[in-house]
Scaffold this motif. Structure first.
Motif, PDB file in Angstrom:
ATOM      1  N   HIS A 163      47.362 -11.737  -5.210  1.00 41.24           N
ATOM      2  CA  HIS A 163      47.971 -13.196  -5.308  1.00 41.24           C
ATOM      3  C   HIS A 163      48.599 -13.467  -3.977  1.00 41.24           C
ATOM      4  CE1 HIS A 163      51.937 -11.414  -7.321  1.00 41.24           C
ATOM      5  NE2 HIS A 163      51.640 -10.721  -6.303  1.00 41.24           N
ATOM      6  N   SER A 165      51.433 -14.465  -3.615  1.00 42.65           N
ATOM      7  CA  SER A 165      53.035 -14.040  -3.508  1.00 42.65           C
ATOM      8  C   SER A 165      53.623 -13.128  -2.764  1.00 42.65           C
ATOM      9  CB  SER A 165      53.535 -14.062  -5.046  1.00 42.65           C
ATOM     10  OG  SER A 165      53.076 -15.015  -6.078  1.00 42.65           O
ATOM     11  N   ARG A 191      40.706  -9.897  -7.126  1.00 46.34           N
ATOM     12  CA  ARG A 191      41.159  -9.287  -8.499  1.00 46.34           C
ATOM     13  C   ARG A 191      39.800  -8.470  -9.179  1.00 46.34           C
ATOM     14  NH1 ARG A 191      45.133 -13.424 -11.494  1.00 46.34           N
ATOM     15  NH2 ARG A 191      46.342 -13.439  -9.613  1.00 46.34           N
ATOM     16  N   ASP A 193      37.989  -9.290 -11.642  1.00 47.40           N
ATOM     17  CA  ASP A 193      37.508 -10.472 -12.498  1.00 47.40           C
ATOM     18  C   ASP A 193      36.081 -10.978 -12.316  1.00 47.40           C
ATOM     19  OD1 ASP A 193      39.994 -10.668 -13.702  1.00 47.40           O
ATOM     20  OD2 ASP A 193      40.600 -12.154 -12.301  1.00 47.40           O
ATOM     21  N   SER A 199      36.732 -15.449 -10.484  1.00 49.24           N
ATOM     22  CA  SER A 199      35.620 -14.690  -9.341  1.00 49.24           C
ATOM     23  C   SER A 199      36.528 -13.466  -8.952  1.00 49.24           C
ATOM     24  CB  SER A 199      35.488 -15.839  -8.310  1.00 49.24           C
ATOM     25  OG  SER A 199      35.087 -15.089  -6.997  1.00 49.24           O
ATOM     26  N   PHE A 202      39.024 -15.004  -4.753  1.00 47.45           N
ATOM     27  CA  PHE A 202      39.524 -16.468  -4.859  1.00 47.45           C
ATOM     28  C   PHE A 202      40.389 -16.658  -4.115  1.00 47.45           C
ATOM     29  CE2 PHE A 202      42.891 -16.237  -7.616  1.00 47.45           C
ATOM     30  CZ  PHE A 202      42.739 -14.887  -8.151  1.00 47.45           C
ATOM     31  N   GLN A 204      44.144 -18.692  -3.222  1.00 41.07           N
ATOM     32  CA  GLN A 204      45.153 -19.518  -3.936  1.00 41.07           C
ATOM     33  C   GLN A 204      46.241 -20.133  -2.956  1.00 41.07           C
ATOM     34  OE1 GLN A 204      47.655 -16.023  -5.902  1.00 41.07           O
ATOM     35  NE2 GLN A 204      46.635 -16.473  -7.594  1.00 41.07           N
ATOM     36  N   GLU A 275      44.388 -25.651 -17.083  1.00 38.25           N
ATOM     37  CA  GLU A 275      45.381 -25.046 -16.305  1.00 38.25           C
ATOM     38  C   GLU A 275      45.117 -24.697 -14.594  1.00 38.25           C
ATOM     39  OE1 GLU A 275      46.006 -20.711 -17.254  1.00 38.25           O
ATOM     40  OE2 GLU A 275      46.392 -20.405 -15.194  1.00 38.25           O
ATOM     41  N   ARG A 308      40.067 -23.646  -9.080  1.00 39.13           N
ATOM     42  CA  ARG A 308      40.372 -24.382 -10.062  1.00 39.13           C
ATOM     43  C   ARG A 308      40.587 -25.997  -9.587  1.00 39.13           C
ATOM     44  NH1 ARG A 308      42.034 -20.669 -14.187  1.00 39.13           N
ATOM     45  NH2 ARG A 308      40.553 -18.899 -13.758  1.00 39.13           N
TER      46      ARG A 308
END
Ligand code: FA5
Length: 336
Positions: A163, A165, A191, A193, A199, A202, A204, A275, A308
């Motif tokens: 992420h 973060s 990740r 996924d 994906s 991806f 963020q 979300e 998203r």
């Protein structure tokens, strides 16, 4: 000689031909030169007459070749200009240009939105270590929440960040306790996924604000403004209680969408909410780990999934379309 030369000069159609002809008549071994050399064998009476005549012929040929040379040069230039001229009235050949990937368009729009709210953009590395990606974010080695994000490890210590973060921690440590902190950080994350809405690679956009008297209301107001700037003034947001080790309280944030069934309803769910991000108030331990006193300052943070947002904005149903490299996808966004 003069007659023959005149004829040849007349019919010479190139500079090369003319040059050859000049050598034949006037060159060292040329006809006129040879003639002038033979003067010695003539009688004293004939010599001046023949000499005069030969010189006259020589001059005449010289002047004729010069004139022809000028003419041929001019003609050559004209031909060249004609050949190289551009017809500006011809229609151009259409060039196949690509469009920006929709993710780039959305990422830029998101950055602009936060810049307009006074945020600074910072970047962080894609290869991280456990300290920034987990430990400093209140996720010690034994913490079960490490399994929430299935991680690609490079070595025991290094990994592909799961992420954005970790950029929170890097930014706060760099600031050395100074206020305010107000940044967003876009970038790729990784990740294990892989399905139509998840994906392995991806993007963020992380947000972090640290200052005195920051409350959850500031977070909610910021995210509502973001949602309305990206999707329109009629949009609402909904905060659902959630859990992240690095925020307390934590929320998952949904955006309202138009419910529909069948094709063309994009990624909007049955409930009418989608979300798009995770958020919360920065956990006191994270503030402490990054050199801030949680008794004096507070912060909020959020992590928005860029895919998203793009899926929702453009009604894309399969996240993999963004990464397929299919020109038919980006072609729809030319000039976008
Ligand atoms: C996080 O990654 C937290 N770091 C977000 C955060 C930041 C919370 C700051 C609190 C404070 P999460 O795993 O829920 O949270 O991912 C955040 C968003 O990324 C999701 O809402 C979703 O939009 C997007 N996302 C998650 N996994 C994928 C995936 N595999 N493919 C595409 N988008 C994804």
């Amino acid at each position: 000689i003069l007659q023959a030369a005149k004829k040849e000069i007349d019919s010479a159609s190139s500079l090369a031909q003319l040059n050859e002809l000049k050598v034949n008549y006037l060159g060292k071994k040329g006809e006129i030169t040879t003639l002038l050399r033979q003067m010695g064998s003539l009688s004293p009476e004939e010599r001046p007459v023949m000499g005069k005549l030969a010189n006259e012929v020589k001059e005449e040929i010289q002047s004729l070749t010069e004139k022809k040379e000028d003419y041929l040069k001019q003609k050559e230039l004209e031909d060249k200009l004609l050949k190289e001229s551009i017809d500006i009235t011809l229609p151009g050949t259409g060039r196949n240009i690509g469009g920006l990937n929709p993710l780039t368009i959305v990422k830029r729009a998101m950055e602009e939105t936060f810049i307009s709210m006074g945020y600074e953009i910072v970047e962080g590395p894609e290869i991280e270590n456990e300290f920034y990606n987990f430990e400093a974010l209140n996720l010690p080695a034994t913490h079960p929440a490490r399994d929430m994000q299935d991680t690609f490890y490079i070595t025991d210590e290094f990994l592909l960040r799961t992420h954005t973060s970790p950029v929170q921690v890097r930014t706060m440590l760099k600031k050395e306790g100074k206020l305010p902190v107000k940044i967003v950080s876009p970038g790729r994350v990784f990740r294990k996924d892989d399905d139509p809405t998840h994906s392995p690679v991806f993007q963020q956009l992380e947000g972090l604000v640290v200052d005195e008297n920051i409350t959850m209301a500031d977070l909610k107001g910021t995210l509502l403004l973001f949602a309305q700037k990206m999707f329109g003034k009629d949009k609402k947001i909904r905060l659902r209680p959630s859990y992240f080790p690095f925020t307390e309280p934590s929320a998952e944030v949904d955006i309202s969408c138009i419910m529909c069934d069948g094709d063309g309803c994009g990624t909007c769910s049955q409930t009418g909410w989608v979300e798009i991000l995770g958020a919360g108030m920065v956990h006191p331990n994270v503030l402490k780990n990054a050199g801030y006193d949680p008794n004096k300052v507070q912060g909020f943070a959020f992590g928005i999934g860029i895919e998203r947002v793009a899926m929702l904005k453009y009604g894309v149903k399969d996240i993999r379309d963004f990464y397929s490299g299919d020109i038919r996808v980006s072609k729809q966004f030319i000039g976008g």
